[in-house]
Design a protein around this motif. Structure first.
Motif, PDB file in Angstrom:
ATOM      1  N   ILE A   5      31.154 -15.887 -63.679  1.00 34.26           N
ATOM      2  CA  ILE A   5      31.459 -17.300 -63.417  1.00 34.26           C
ATOM      3  C   ILE A   5      32.740 -17.419 -62.592  1.00 34.26           C
ATOM      4  N   GLY A   6      33.753 -16.649 -62.964  1.00 32.98           N
ATOM      5  CA  GLY A   6      35.001 -16.651 -62.199  1.00 32.98           C
ATOM      6  C   GLY A   6      34.794 -16.206 -60.766  1.00 32.98           C
ATOM      7  N   THR A   7      33.979 -15.177 -60.577  1.00 33.49           N
ATOM      8  CA  THR A   7      33.671 -14.690 -59.226  1.00 33.49           C
ATOM      9  C   THR A   7      32.958 -15.763 -58.414  1.00 33.49           C
ATOM     10  N   ILE A   8      32.033 -16.452 -59.047  1.00 31.63           N
ATOM     11  CA  ILE A   8      31.298 -17.521 -58.349  1.00 31.63           C
ATOM     12  C   ILE A   8      32.235 -18.658 -57.969  1.00 31.63           C
ATOM     13  N   VAL A   9      33.096 -19.067 -58.892  1.00 28.88           N
ATOM     14  CA  VAL A   9      34.039 -20.159 -58.615  1.00 28.88           C
ATOM     15  C   VAL A   9      34.970 -19.780 -57.465  1.00 28.88           C
ATOM     16  N   LEU A  10      35.534 -18.569 -57.513  1.00 26.96           N
ATOM     17  CA  LEU A  10      36.429 -18.121 -56.441  1.00 26.96           C
ATOM     18  C   LEU A  10      35.687 -18.006 -55.115  1.00 26.96           C
ATOM     19  N   SER A  11      34.426 -17.578 -55.171  1.00 29.54           N
ATOM     20  CA  SER A  11      33.622 -17.482 -53.949  1.00 29.54           C
ATOM     21  C   SER A  11      33.352 -18.864 -53.350  1.00 29.54           C
ATOM     22  N   VAL A  12      33.115 -19.840 -54.206  1.00 33.69           N
ATOM     23  CA  VAL A  12      32.906 -21.210 -53.723  1.00 33.69           C
ATOM     24  C   VAL A  12      34.181 -21.728 -53.054  1.00 33.69           C
ATOM     25  N   PHE A  13      35.333 -21.473 -53.683  1.00 33.46           N
ATOM     26  CA  PHE A  13      36.611 -21.874 -53.079  1.00 33.46           C
ATOM     27  C   PHE A  13      36.794 -21.204 -51.715  1.00 33.46           C
ATOM     28  N   ALA A  14      36.430 -19.930 -51.632  1.00 30.54           N
ATOM     29  CA  ALA A  14      36.558 -19.207 -50.361  1.00 30.54           C
ATOM     30  C   ALA A  14      35.640 -19.812 -49.300  1.00 30.54           C
ATOM     31  N   ILE A  15      34.411 -20.093 -49.665  1.00 33.79           N
ATOM     32  CA  ILE A  15      33.453 -20.660 -48.705  1.00 33.79           C
ATOM     33  C   ILE A  15      33.922 -22.031 -48.225  1.00 33.79           C
ATOM     34  N   VAL A  16      34.397 -22.860 -49.151  1.00 39.02           N
ATOM     35  CA  VAL A  16      34.914 -24.177 -48.765  1.00 39.02           C
ATOM     36  C   VAL A  16      36.098 -24.025 -47.814  1.00 39.02           C
ATOM     37  N   SER A  17      36.976 -23.076 -48.094  1.00 37.97           N
ATOM     38  CA  SER A  17      38.128 -22.835 -47.212  1.00 37.97           C
ATOM     39  C   SER A  17      37.677 -22.390 -45.826  1.00 37.97           C
ATOM     40  N   PHE A  18      36.676 -21.506 -45.769  1.00 35.24           N
ATOM     41  CA  PHE A  18      36.168 -21.048 -44.471  1.00 35.24           C
ATOM     42  C   PHE A  18      35.506 -22.187 -43.691  1.00 35.24           C
ATOM     43  N   ILE A  19      34.790 -23.051 -44.397  1.00 33.23           N
ATOM     44  CA  ILE A  19      34.164 -24.211 -43.739  1.00 33.23           C
ATOM     45  C   ILE A  19      35.244 -25.148 -43.197  1.00 33.23           C
ATOM     46  N   LEU A  20      36.268 -25.416 -43.994  1.00 35.79           N
ATOM     47  CA  LEU A  20      37.365 -26.272 -43.530  1.00 35.79           C
ATOM     48  C   LEU A  20      38.077 -25.639 -42.340  1.00 35.79           C
ATOM     49  N   SER A  21      38.247 -24.321 -42.368  1.00 33.83           N
ATOM     50  CA  SER A  21      38.875 -23.616 -41.258  1.00 33.83           C
ATOM     51  C   SER A  21      38.060 -23.798 -39.981  1.00 33.83           C
ATOM     52  N   PHE A  60      43.721 -22.415 -43.504  1.00 38.92           N
ATOM     53  CA  PHE A  60      42.502 -22.425 -44.322  1.00 38.92           C
ATOM     54  C   PHE A  60      41.781 -21.082 -44.246  1.00 38.92           C
ATOM     55  N   LEU A  61      41.811 -20.438 -43.098  1.00 38.07           N
ATOM     56  CA  LEU A  61      41.204 -19.109 -42.968  1.00 38.07           C
ATOM     57  C   LEU A  61      41.903 -18.114 -43.899  1.00 38.07           C
ATOM     58  N   LEU A  62      43.228 -18.123 -43.883  1.00 39.07           N
ATOM     59  CA  LEU A  62      43.976 -17.208 -44.745  1.00 39.07           C
ATOM     60  C   LEU A  62      43.771 -17.519 -46.227  1.00 39.07           C
ATOM     61  N   ILE A  63      43.664 -18.790 -46.561  1.00 35.53           N
ATOM     62  CA  ILE A  63      43.376 -19.172 -47.951  1.00 35.53           C
ATOM     63  C   ILE A  63      41.998 -18.655 -48.355  1.00 35.53           C
ATOM     64  N   GLY A  64      41.030 -18.769 -47.451  1.00 33.90           N
ATOM     65  CA  GLY A  64      39.689 -18.240 -47.721  1.00 33.90           C
ATOM     66  C   GLY A  64      39.697 -16.737 -47.932  1.00 33.90           C
ATOM     67  N   VAL A  65      40.498 -16.033 -47.143  1.00 31.47           N
ATOM     68  CA  VAL A  65      40.622 -14.584 -47.312  1.00 31.47           C
ATOM     69  C   VAL A  65      41.223 -14.263 -48.682  1.00 31.47           C
ATOM     70  N   ALA A  66      42.263 -14.984 -49.059  1.00 31.32           N
ATOM     71  CA  ALA A  66      42.904 -14.750 -50.360  1.00 31.32           C
ATOM     72  C   ALA A  66      41.910 -14.985 -51.508  1.00 31.32           C
ATOM     73  N   PHE A  67      41.139 -16.066 -51.446  1.00 29.43           N
ATOM     74  CA  PHE A  67      40.148 -16.329 -52.487  1.00 29.43           C
ATOM     75  C   PHE A  67      39.049 -15.268 -52.485  1.00 29.43           C
ATOM     76  N   ILE A  69      39.361 -12.108 -51.612  1.00 30.45           N
ATOM     77  CA  ILE A  69      39.930 -10.907 -52.224  1.00 30.45           C
ATOM     78  C   ILE A  69      39.982 -11.055 -53.747  1.00 30.45           C
ATOM     79  N   LEU A  70      40.379 -12.239 -54.218  1.00 32.03           N
ATOM     80  CA  LEU A  70      40.418 -12.470 -55.667  1.00 32.03           C
ATOM     81  C   LEU A  70      39.026 -12.401 -56.292  1.00 32.03           C
ATOM     82  N   ALA A  71      38.007 -12.900 -55.564  1.00 31.75           N
ATOM     83  CA  ALA A  71      36.638 -12.843 -56.083  1.00 31.75           C
ATOM     84  C   ALA A  71      36.174 -11.389 -56.213  1.00 31.75           C
ATOM     85  N   VAL A  72      36.464 -10.581 -55.198  1.00 31.18           N
ATOM     86  CA  VAL A  72      36.101  -9.162 -55.266  1.00 31.18           C
ATOM     87  C   VAL A  72      36.868  -8.475 -56.391  1.00 31.18           C
TER      88      VAL A  72
END
Length: 110
Positions: A5-21, A60-67, A69-72
């Motif tokens: 669940i944590g991995t999915i949540v962090l992945s969603v945050f990353a995807i949203v960040s990449f879309i915003l970027s 936003f790109l860097l935030i997506g990368v950070a999320f 990495i946290l998901a992995v």
């Protein structure tokens, strides 16, 4: 189960960040930058938005990368990837401060 669940949540945050970027890079939608959000209507009309869109897209790109990495990290249960994510977060803050100063300096020169 909590790890997944944590991995999915962090992945969603990353995807949203990449879309915003992507949207900020292509200047689609509202400009998500403090300089723009705190500017008056008159200042917004006069301001050159291009450098602010670029800055926001990189942040936003860097935030997506950070999320990402946290998901992995959460999925693989590593400890060292957290430090990589923290490094990206610190680099993001440093970039935001330096690029804001640079944009301000360029605006004063014009």
């Amino acid at each position: 189960m909590g790890r997944i669940i944590g991995t999915i949540v962090l992945s969603v945050f990353a995807i949203v960040s990449f879309i915003l970027s992507y949207r900020q890079y292509n200047e689609i939608g509202a400009l998500l930058n403090n300089a723009y959000l705190y500017a008056s209507e008159q200042e917004r009309k006069k301001m050159n938005k291009k450098p602010y869109f670029r800055q926001s897209s990189i942040v936003f790109l860097l935030i997506g990368v950070a999320f990402s990495i946290l998901a992995v990290d959460m999925l693989l249960k590593t400890k060292w990837l957290v430090f990589c994510s923290i490094s990206v977060a610190v680099a993001t803050i440093i970039y935001a401060v330096i690029s804001s100063a640079k944009i301000q300096k360029e605006n004063k020169d014009h």
